[in-house]
Each structure stands twice: as C-alpha cells, then as structure tokens.
Design an enzyme around this catalytic site. Structure first.
Site, mmCIF file in Angstrom:
data_model
loop_
_atom_site.group_PDB
_atom_site.id
_atom_site.type_symbol
_atom_site.label_atom_id
_atom_site.label_comp_id
_atom_site.label_asym_id
_atom_site.label_seq_id
_atom_site.Cartn_x
_atom_site.Cartn_y
_atom_site.Cartn_z
ATOM 1 N N LYS B 176 0.877 -1.172 0.000
ATOM 2 C CA LYS B 176 0.000 0.000 0.000
ATOM 3 C C LYS B 176 0.915 1.222 0.000
ATOM 4 O O LYS B 176 2.005 1.198 0.599
ATOM 5 C CB LYS B 176 -0.983 0.007 1.162
ATOM 6 C CG LYS B 176 -0.443 0.047 2.553
ATOM 7 C CD LYS B 176 -0.155 1.402 3.121
ATOM 8 C CE LYS B 176 -1.236 2.398 2.831
ATOM 9 N NZ LYS B 176 -0.774 3.759 3.311
ATOM 10 N N THR B 187 7.528 3.300 0.665
ATOM 11 C CA THR B 187 6.347 2.454 0.861
ATOM 12 C C THR B 187 5.714 2.911 2.138
ATOM 13 O O THR B 187 6.279 3.677 2.890
ATOM 14 C CB THR B 187 6.725 0.979 1.016
ATOM 15 O OG1 THR B 187 5.519 0.247 1.268
ATOM 16 C CG2 THR B 187 7.658 0.741 2.182
#
Lengths: 400, 400
Positions: B176, B187
């Site tokens: 995600k 990230t």
C-alpha cells in the site's frame, strides 16, 4: 500622496512598459536609473546554471558607479548560450547609450521562461523607449514594478524612512517572486534603492545581512532559479554624512533594510503561486544552527504540511514526521511542537488541545509553527506557504 | 484461475475485514499467517520518530520463526506514547492467542493518521475475527490487500514464479502506498511471501538488495513516514533444497524478488496520491554515486517538474534548473538532458528538437529523463510521479 514605490528614495527614476516579449501584451521591460550614479551591491543565485543576465550583472556590479538597471520579464535568458550572453550585453549597451554612460555601468536582470532566446530587437527597442519615459514619480515606480512581474498577482513594494544624522533617509524596494523559490535565495528579482551615502563594502554587508534573514528564509518550492538577483543602489543624495564604518548609523540603516526585506518576503510568500496563506517555522533547542535550519526547511518544504495548511488542518503528525525524517538530532522524550502558542505535541507525546482553536490558528493568513528538538540551544527559522490546486494549474499549463 | 495474491506462495493464509477503525466502514484489519512458521526478514523506516507498530515489529522480527503479521489501516499508531505501544503489543498478543503461538512470533504493522490512539477493542476484535476467516484462496489474499489500503485507489499485487532446483518457487507481494513516500524507503507497508527455503541472513540480504533498487528509489513527496515497513516471510514449503550460500540459486531468487519489488514500485508510483503518470530519472556521468542519487532525487522531487509532467510539458529548463541548484558537481559545457531518446539539452546548450514529439514523450504513462553531468562515470536513478490538483485535494481535506 507619499511615493511608496521604488522611486521613493532621492535620485532614482524609473519606467516600465510593454515591448512585446510577453505573448499576453503585458508590461515586460523596465528601467531603473540613478542619473548621478549609485554605489551598488548585489547578490545572485548560487545555482550552478545561471542566466546570461546574471553572468553580465555579476561582472558589471563591480563598477564603482552604477547608473541603471535594465530588466525584462517574460524570458529568463537562461540556458541560451553565447547568443543569450550577447543579448544580455546588448541590453546594457542600449541602456548605456541612451543614458550616455559606459555599458559596464548598467546592470541587467531577466525573468521568465528558461531556455528560450530573448527577442532582442523588441527588448532593446523597449529599453530605448523606457529611457525616454523616465520619471521619479510614484506612477513611474509602479510601472517599473508592473513590468518585472511574471505569475505575480499583485505588485510588491515597501518603503522605510528613517532619521540618520538629522536627515531623512529613504529605502525603497520592489520584488517579483511567485515560484521557483527556495533558500538561498528566495526571490527571482529584487531591486532596492536608497539615498543614504554609504561605502560600497558596507552597502554589500548590509544587503547580505538583510537577505540572510529574509529572502534566504523563504521556500515556495525548494529550488533556486537560474536568475535570482538582488540589487541595492545607493544614490547618497539624502544629505546625510557618508557611512564609512560599522557605526550606530550603519546599524540603524542595516536594521531598516532588513525590516524592509522581511516585509517584501511576507508579500512574496502570500503571493506565491497559488498561495492563500503563509507560515513561519521556528526551530529551537537544536544541537546546531544547521540542524535548526534543516528541520525548519524540511517542515516548510513538505508538500503534506503545505496541503494541510491549505486545508486549515492542524495536522501536527505530518510536522513530527518531517522533523523525524530530515536527519537532524532530536531527543524523542523532549520533542515538542506548538502552533502559535498552542502546544499540540509536548515532550514526545500528543498534547491535549482544543481542536477548534488549533484549526483557527492554522486557518489564519499567517501562523507560526514552533518546534523544540530538545538537544541544544540553537535556533533558526524559515517561511513557507500553503500548496494549492492553483499552484498545480499555474505550473502544469504549457507556456504560461 | 491462478492465484496472483499474497497467498500465491505455498503455506500462507490470509484474511481482511472491516472492524470499524475507518469511519468510512472500509476494510481496516488484515492478518497474514504461515501456520508452519516462516523465516522472516524486515526493513523499517529510518525516520527517527517511528510508530508503536514499528517498535514492536522490529523486536519481534528477530524471532527465528514468525507465524503471522497483524495489520491495521486507518490509524498509524504513531506519536501515541506508552498507550500506543501497549496497543501494538495487544494486537500481537490477540493474534498469537488465536494461532496458539508466542506474541514475539507475530509481527504488527499500522498505517493511517499519525497521532491518534488506536481503537484497540475494535482492532483486537477484528484480528480475532480475521483469525477465524483465514484461507489460502486468492479471495482471502485480495481481502488482505483491500484491508491494508488507505488513499490507494487500487490494490497492488505481484507474483513471480521461478524454477529453483527443479521445483517451482513462488514469490508474492502486496503493497500500500499513495503518500508520504520518499527514499528511503518508498512504501508505507509492503508484505512479501515466498515458499523458497532460505536462511534468515540470506533472506534479509535479498530483501535489502531488492528494496535498494525499488522502494528506496521512489519519491512521491520526499518524506518517509513513521510507519514504513517491509516484511518478507519464507515458508520453505516449495520443496526446493534450502539456500544457505550466495550460490546461483540465491542470485536467481534475489533477482526475481527485485523484479517483483520494481513491479510493485511502478504500481505505487502510478497510484500515488493524485498521480496520473510516472517518470524515471537516470543521472549519468556523475563524479560520485551520491551526486547521481542527489541529482536524480532533486529532479524527481521538484514540484515544478512534477507539475510540468502533469501538464505533458517538456519543460527541460526546470530540469536543468533543479540539477544546477541541488549542489552536485557538473560540467556546464558537457551537461546534457534527454527525454526518452530525444535530446532537449546537449553539451550545455538547448538542442533543436521536435516540440510535438517532446510533448508526446512527456505525456506517456511513463517516460525517462536522462541527465549527463559530464563529470565522471557514476550513475543512479530515481522514480517520481506527477503532481496534480488531486494530490492537494486529497491532502488538504481535514481527516480523510
């Protein structure tokens, strides 16, 4: 009415008009003249790639007397090679001829799109025409300011008047800003005039110091342009005794100059591309001034904080995140953050605060974020502005 | 249909559901389980302020066997003090109890708003419920991915299958991303599973290397979050002989892992907050790799370039400006810049190019900006994405 423009100081004439560089037809050439010759100080971008105008102005600023500054907007004359350099020299030569001085006694400044050649015939015709329209009126000063603007939405001027040796001394300034602004230095073009009499080295010292705490403390998008130029001209016509040492009169002058530059920086921040509000980041309790400066800039440059300020959101988590991420020494158990006088994070933990009040603080035209790193006693600061959708639309459009 | 989710590797079960942390009611708790116990490697944010989840996961990642990762979205559990730390530990304890393992054998990860306490009763009830829904189906893997998303607009998964010692080995990953992304590491949360049998130190080496050229090369807004976590679990169930040295089999595995991570990074860049396209910045001819990395990042982070890319504008002047301003060594007479294979600036001067073609290049979903500094032979690269008005509206809204 008092003259609050660049011609407010004694001995300065100005003009500004449209010569056709800008497709929009807006004013794009300006001339600032000191007919009696001025002592000059200048500060330029530290970008390794500089415009032709900066190359030439750097050289000419060494002259003991400077009579004029020729300026164009709508074209940066940067990354334009030998042709660009020849064009910048021609701008000086044309102004020099009209004013009957030497080309080395004329400075030059450009602002606009990088990488396009200046339409030099238009520019030189404009300079010659401007030389015929020179005046010390407030209107002429305003025309000068209009002609240096690019994506600025309003003119930015400031004037200070102070008593030195029983004489009123005036300092006037005008600036264009808007985008491509990052310490050092936060401007595209800044012009300052004063009628104080002061030696060239002291004038340079006063300018450097004034810019250090003002223009060098503003970040809009984190990068210096190729064209950043600050020029200060002193006519010496106020009638005050010449300043030749770091005496109280010098300090008074330097303080007023710094105050004026800070005023202009606030105007720039609030008129940055798409900006609707500004903020000051103060970092205290740092191990070194470099740490304080780095943390302040990390917060002021962080898009997520700039967006939060735009939305009036007291999102202190993003502030703490930026501080933790920027590489400075900090004491997690002492780390604190205030929005104006309201603690939102204290000694390493979230503070209880009135969310409504916090939101009101961040929604002001200007607020101060104070961060204590808890590792020392050094401090520094930075000015920033919000990031809006308007910034994107200004800068995503092809050739505006 | 082939399973292309995080459960594609043998020996992994997953679940994801909504437990009420997110006001929107969207899935916000996820569980990844290796019932036989996995060898684990992990990389965390280098932000000095880390979430409670990162603190706990760092500790638990040292366990020789890891059985599960408990994840929540909607709350970062960062800047939440002792209470936050206790909550992160409770997440592990609840999962451990359901799976009949030790709490130290469970990792934890959180993502969402910084500075708010986790509604721990909801989170633990969610984890217990997820433990009852575990499955190795593609649907369960997809549910896991859905539940870790915040401002992501689409799920991001990738799978690689390769032959090692005559056995098919699978590597699967899900990530995600969206905002608060800056090297290192790019990230918020990355989960990787594999059924290869490999020693813990070699697993860690492969993860570190894979991230170095992928997640550590992406910048969306220049800052690491407090929560960045990459976890790689190896079940060893593929049937391949264990990898215990840097043999060709290790290199094959490491290469596939790196390739998968690069795939995920591209997915992240294109789904960054408000992003519509991405670009790669390659810097060549640098005096040092550090210079190359710095220049690449300066270009990828520069809002004016990001806006130009958004507008499909081949504004190379802003690229040259960013390179000149970022402090790296460059030879002005050799400085060059290409957009894909099209020179726009060559040996210190503007190149003649087809403006229409340049605009088409920049308007692609992905293009490469190559800069030659002309001062050496070192190279590095960075991925960036455009900056849109959508980025601002996502991040200027209070509590989304």
């Amino acid at each position: 009415m008092t003259n609050e423009s660049i011609t407010a100081a004694k001995g300065f004439w100005a003009a500004g008009l449209a010569c056709g560089i800008k497709v929009s037809g807006k004013p794009d050439v300006a001339l600032l003249v000191c007919p009696t010759g001025a002592t000059a100080a200048a500060v330029f971008t530290t970008n390794k790639i500089v415009s032709a105008a900066v190359e030439v102005a750097r050289e000419h600023a060494k002259s003991s007397k400077v009579y004029a500054v020729a300026v164009n907007s709508g074209c940066a004359n940067a990354c334009t090679g030998k042709k660009g350099l020849a064009n910048a020299r021609r701008m000086c030569a044309v102004a020099a001829k009209a004013l009957k001085v030497a080309p080395e006694q004329v400075l030059v400044a450009s602002t606009g799109i990088i990488g396009e050649q200046l339409p030099i015939e238009k520019a030189t015709a404009g300079i010659a025409k401007a030389a015929g329209q020179l005046s010390d009126s407030a209107e002429a000063g305003a025309a000068f300011t209009q002609a240096i603007m690019t994506t600025d939405t309003r003119p930015k001027c400031a004037v200070r008047r102070l008593d030195i040796s029983g004489q009123t001394v005036t300092i006037a300034g005008t600036v264009k800003g808007a985008g491509m602004i990052g310490p050092n230095m936060a401007t595209t073009l800044l012009f300052l005039t004063t009628d104080v009499a002061v030696s060239k080295p002291l004038l340079a010292a006063a300018l450097k110091s004034a810019i250090g705490d003002s223009l060098n403390k503003l970040t809009v998008d984190g990068h210096q342009s190729t064209n950043d130029t600050a020029i200060l001209l002193a006519s010496g016509l106020a009638g005050s005794r010449p300043i030749t040492s770091r005496c109280p009169r010098f300090r008074k002058f330097a303080k007023a100059l710094a105050d004026l530059c800070t005023d202009l920086v606030r105007q720039m921040a609030l008129d940055a591309e798409g900006a609707t509000r500004m903020f000051k980041v103060v970092v205290r309790g740092a191990a070194t001034t470099a740490d304080a400066a780095r943390a302040a800039r990390a917060v002021a440059d962080y898009p997520l904080i700039k967006c939060a300020v735009h939305g009036g959101d007291p999102n202190w988590g993003r502030i703490i995140c930026a501080v933790g991420s920027c590489g400075v020494r900090l004491d997690r158990a002492k780390l604190s953050c205030k929005l104006d006088d309201l603690y939102v994070f204290k000694n390493g933990a979230p503070a209880r605060f009135d969310a409504q009040k916090a939101s009101e603080i961040v929604s002001q035209v200007e607020h101060t974020i104070t961060i204590d790193l808890g590792t020392g006693s050094k401090t520094d600061f930075c000015y920033g502005c919000d990031l809006s959708a308007e910034y994107v639309s200004i800068n995503a459009d092809y050739h505006t």
